[in-house]
Design an enzyme around this catalytic site. Structure first.
Site, mmCIF file in Angstrom:
data_model
loop_
_atom_site.group_PDB
_atom_site.id
_atom_site.type_symbol
_atom_site.label_atom_id
_atom_site.label_comp_id
_atom_site.label_asym_id
_atom_site.label_seq_id
_atom_site.Cartn_x
_atom_site.Cartn_y
_atom_site.Cartn_z
ATOM 1 N N SER A 1 -24.459 13.705 0.417
ATOM 2 C CA SER A 1 -24.021 12.949 -0.755
ATOM 3 C C SER A 1 -22.942 11.902 -0.486
ATOM 4 O O SER A 1 -22.644 11.090 -1.365
ATOM 5 C CB SER A 1 -23.544 13.909 -1.852
ATOM 6 N N SER B 1 -25.166 12.138 -4.003
ATOM 7 C CA SER B 1 -24.724 12.219 -5.378
ATOM 8 C C SER B 1 -23.414 11.484 -5.647
ATOM 9 O O SER B 1 -23.061 11.297 -6.800
ATOM 10 C CB SER B 1 -24.562 13.678 -5.784
ATOM 11 N N LYS C 1 -14.871 10.804 -7.484
ATOM 12 C CA LYS C 1 -16.110 11.349 -8.059
ATOM 13 C C LYS C 1 -15.759 12.323 -9.170
ATOM 14 O O LYS C 1 -14.814 13.114 -9.029
ATOM 15 C CB LYS C 1 -16.866 12.059 -6.922
#
Lengths: 397, 397
Positions: B135, B111, B34
């Site tokens: 997330s 996310s 990420k």
């Protein structure tokens, strides 16, 4: 500077030392560059998160930026541009809206929005922009600045992100005629076609006729101010094809070229683009070969005709923009309508490749409004001198 | 890779060589991280154009990424995250929406959207995410992946952009139980509190009661699948304060911490933020000291009570998410409602700091739906093993 930036004019890059010559004709002046130009030590975003991500840190500086550094000007930062420079509003959906220093409740105009914002907020003395379809003249008019769109090809756009190369030009902004002239001398060099002391003055009747009456009235004293120096202007129609034809001619060619430049990235990354920008690229994607071919023919004819009209000594007065800057709160639809109206005025220099200077001579409702002079190819520095001379002259009521 | 990326999972950074050990327990596996984690040679965006602009090129690699490289895994890229990681939709207004490999017409969830997208589209074997308020678990459930939110503090988040540090955790995704376990061994190390072969099974009755009937029905076979291995679960209520109280407790603390982390940048640069994100930061700005103090008290009590309920050997079954992923075409309002519903389920591990694993055991309307196990602090690797074991067992009708 960044921690105390009232204008949000600058991209928030970590500051990097950019050396300039210790002396020279621009020593003591500070400048910024639209974030389309490469500057060693910085990325280049072109106002797009995707282009920023792909950029890396540039190792070279665009020759035009270097020219200013070599002349002693000090670089203070890269300025926000509209997304991929394909907008005239100055509202970037990803990097924000730089503040119009002359009318903070109004859009700065774009796409060289951050450059105009920086100069109009006194954050630097002058700034580089680019003008493809009005991107210097719109923010110059909206922010009350001097702004030049030079003869196409006259100032290098090497190491600068393209929008539509056959229309792209490198222009600049300044607050006062003196700085405007100083910078012009360095950036433009000597004119290939210097204008006489008293050029032959023309007034683009059909361009003025596009304006609403109150706007025309606001510009009238400025026109008289010019005539007081250069003599009465001859009335002339410039868009004998009609502005609608010229408007579409510009849009088709710009669309095709913009899609050639940015289409591959857009196809591959499918970037979420701001209001208007996405629509314009969708339009660009769909421009046909037939539309481009027909447009090129019209463009050639118009180019020849306007060049002939001006000869070596003609200067055309025209409005820079249809009105003062729209309000920040205006709808996206209203901004798009305003843009399309503005493009009718912008297309004269865009299609002809001729230089145009916007002079901060008028205002309306407390917001600035520029008046423009368009000259023959290679008369750029003459136009800059003329702009400074006119702005210095006492205003006639 | 980038030129042929069907998922738009990756940030379009210029590829840089990131060396990994030639052999090790993860040799032969590829992974992504990420774009909150620093990786030397790359910028870090945190899903924000402003953070990207300020980033520069990082010279160090986050220890957690380095640990995977040292174990022989090969890094293939940085993945798109929701803006500042403060969203659960997986729709980034600036960098786009990564494709849910299991349900391409639905949101990936966020996310850690790009990481889940990359794994679910077979673009890499596993991927690092972070989980502050769901997330990892949301995109794991939506994309049909194994996903772990570890014990808070159990996996290093050094050189990773914070959202709300007292809730932030470093999790990961894998498609299959074997890879999930392999990676877990490297990332998590040995359990401080290993679970027995047959942990005491609990079922969070009040959490299941939050679901619509068809969703509960879709999860029922998966619950039976777990009970077939671990024995019948005891029914228990976990949110005796009520989910609404826990929801607000989480939101106030997260809001205060998120504003502490990102507020100064937001105040200074006024970034245009995507739908929902701007509202959540506005909420965060306005959280009061009183709200934070009261929330800390509730959090402490809840933390103690849930820890006591589980002891050293308890494992709690709960739904990972309220439903399958919403459609990409759902309105921003619908996504926000869904998020708020989801937070009721997410807050149990968030407030307690306990590890939770989401297992791809169910589906509905052709889209995946995860079921979760929540265990005692330090039982992370046991949960990972358990998840793999359960997923391998034959499904009971």
């Amino acid at each position: 500077m960044l921690d105390n930036d009232p204008a949000h004019a600058f991209m928030p890059y970590p500051p990097v030392s950019v050396p300039n010559a210790p002396s020279g004709p621009l020593a003591g002046l500070t400048f910024a560059a639209k974030d389309l130009f490469d500057v060693a030590g910085y990325p280049t975003s072109a106002g797009s998160p995707q282009i920023l991500a792909m950029s890396g840190i540039k190792t070279g500086t665009a020759p035009t930026v270097q020219r200013l550094l070599d002349a002693g000007a000090r670089f203070v930062g890269k300025t926000i541009t509209d997304e991929l420079a394909f907008s005239m509003s100055g509202k970037n959906a990803h990097f924000g809206t730089p503040v119009n220093g002359a009318a903070p409740d109004r859009i700065p105009g774009g796409s060289s929005c951050g450059s105009a914002s920086a100069v109009s907020n006194n954050l630097c003395d002058f700034a580089l922009g680019t003008d493809t379809g009005g991107s210097v003249r719109a923010p110059a008019s909206h922010c009350g600045l001097f702004g030049l769109r030079p003869t196409h090809g006259g100032v290098s756009l090497e190491d600068c992100h393209d929008l539509a190369p056959s229309f792209d030009t490198c222009g600049y902004f300044a607050r006062d005629g003196e700085t405007f002239t100083q910078v012009g001398k360095v950036l433009l060099g000597a004119d290939g076609n210097a204008l006489p002391e008293k050029p032959r003055l023309l007034r683009a009747s059909d361009a003025f006729a596009l304006l609403d009456r109150p706007v025309r009235d606001s510009l009238a004293p400025a026109v008289r101010q010019i005539e007081a120096i250069l003599g009465k202007a001859d009335e002339t129609d410039v868009a004998t094809e009609g502005f609608t034809v010229l408007y579409w001619t510009m849009r088709y060619i710009q669309g095709r070229e913009a899609w050639t430049v940015d289409g591959p990235m857009i196809e591959r990354l499918k970037p979420p683009m701001g209001p208007g920008v996405a629509d314009r690229f969708e339009f660009s994607r769909n421009v046909t070969d037939q539309q481009v071919m027909e447009s090129q023919t019209i463009r050639s004819r118009f180019r020849e005709r306007l060049a002939a009209l001006l000869g070596n000594d003609g200067v055309l007065i025209l409005p820079s923009m249809p009105d003062i800057a729209p309000l920040l709160t205006d709808s996206d639809e209203a901004l798009n309508d305003y843009r399309n109206k503005a493009l009718n005025l912008q297309c004269l220099s865009v299609l002809s490749g001729l230089p145009q200077v916007s002079i901060p001579l008028a205002s309306r409702e407390g917001a600035p409004l520029g008046l423009s002079l368009l000259g023959p190819a290679g008369s750029d520095l003459s136009l800059v001198h003329l702009a400074a001379r006119i702005a210095q002259a006492p205003q006639r009521g």
